[in-house]
Design a protein around this motif. Structure first.
Motif, short mmCIF file in Angstrom:
data_model
loop_
_atom_site.label_atom_id
_atom_site.label_comp_id
_atom_site.label_asym_id
_atom_site.label_seq_id
_atom_site.Cartn_x
_atom_site.Cartn_y
_atom_site.Cartn_z
N GLN A 63 -33.58 88.88 88.65
CA GLN A 63 -32.33 88.79 87.91
C GLN A 63 -31.89 87.34 87.78
OE1 GLN A 63 -30.06 91.36 86.90
NE2 GLN A 63 -31.57 92.91 87.39
N ASN A 93 -34.37 87.45 93.72
CA ASN A 93 -35.48 88.33 94.07
C ASN A 93 -34.98 89.16 95.25
OD1 ASN A 93 -37.85 89.60 94.67
ND2 ASN A 93 -38.99 87.74 95.16
N HIS A 144 -25.83 93.29 91.46
CA HIS A 144 -26.77 93.57 90.37
C HIS A 144 -27.94 94.46 90.79
CE1 HIS A 144 -24.77 90.89 87.59
NE2 HIS A 144 -24.71 90.00 88.55
N SER A 145 -28.15 94.66 92.09
CA SER A 145 -29.32 95.42 92.55
C SER A 145 -28.95 96.67 93.36
CB SER A 145 -30.22 94.52 93.40
OG SER A 145 -30.78 93.49 92.62
N TYR A 177 -36.69 95.11 97.81
CA TYR A 177 -36.88 96.46 97.28
C TYR A 177 -36.58 96.59 95.78
CZ TYR A 177 -36.68 97.40 102.29
OH TYR A 177 -36.87 97.37 103.65
N ASP A 178 -36.19 95.52 95.12
CA ASP A 178 -35.95 95.57 93.68
C ASP A 178 -37.21 95.10 92.97
OD1 ASP A 178 -34.82 95.74 91.16
OD2 ASP A 178 -33.04 94.58 91.67
N PHE A 179 -37.53 95.71 91.86
CA PHE A 179 -38.71 95.30 91.09
C PHE A 179 -38.36 94.38 89.94
CE2 PHE A 179 -37.18 99.22 89.26
CZ PHE A 179 -37.24 98.99 87.89
N VAL A 180 -37.06 94.05 89.80
CA VAL A 180 -36.60 93.21 88.71
C VAL A 180 -36.06 91.90 89.26
CG1 VAL A 180 -34.90 93.02 86.84
CG2 VAL A 180 -35.96 95.23 87.32
N ARG A 198 -28.15 100.33 92.07
CA ARG A 198 -28.78 100.44 90.74
C ARG A 198 -30.26 100.76 90.92
NH1 ARG A 198 -25.07 97.63 86.99
NH2 ARG A 198 -23.44 96.73 88.29
N ARG A 199 -31.00 99.83 91.49
CA ARG A 199 -32.43 100.04 91.75
C ARG A 199 -32.76 99.96 93.24
NH1 ARG A 199 -31.43 96.92 87.79
NH2 ARG A 199 -31.63 95.08 89.11
N VAL A 200 -31.78 99.58 94.05
CA VAL A 200 -31.97 99.43 95.49
C VAL A 200 -30.94 100.32 96.20
CG1 VAL A 200 -31.87 97.80 97.42
CG2 VAL A 200 -32.78 97.06 95.21
#
Length: 86
Positions: free
Chosen positions: A17, A9, A37-38, A12-15, A41-43
């Motif tokens: 993993q 978790n 992984h974050s 700032y990531d909404f996914v 990409r999304r962060v």
């Protein structure tokens, strides 16, 4: 050394993993695996910040050099990865 599945978790990531790590990894190594992984990409990257690790909902972070095998973290437990001052 054993493959150990965790849930990442990342701040700032909404996914959430699935994060396969090794039981001998340090918390810094696990944080780097989660960041891979974050972040980017999304962060957004946060230069000058260190990613620290804690149990979901906990206020205390694990020591950065603590090995996963030295904790009582269970497989598939959710860990939070938080940007902190270096």
């Amino acid at each position: 050394m054993a493959l150990f599945p965790l849930i990442s978790n990342f701040q700032y990531d909404f996914v959430l993993q699935l994060l396969p790590v090794d039981s001998d990894n340090t918390m810094d190594e696990i944080a780097a695996a989660a960041a891979h992984h974050s972040v980017g990409r999304r962060v957004a990257p946060r230069p000058g910040k260190v990613v620290r690790v804690r149990r979901q909902g906990a206020s205390e972070f694990f020591a950065r050099d603590c090995r996963l095998s030295d904790t009582d973290v269970r497989p598939m437990e959710t860990l939070e990865f938080i940007f902190c001052e270096g």
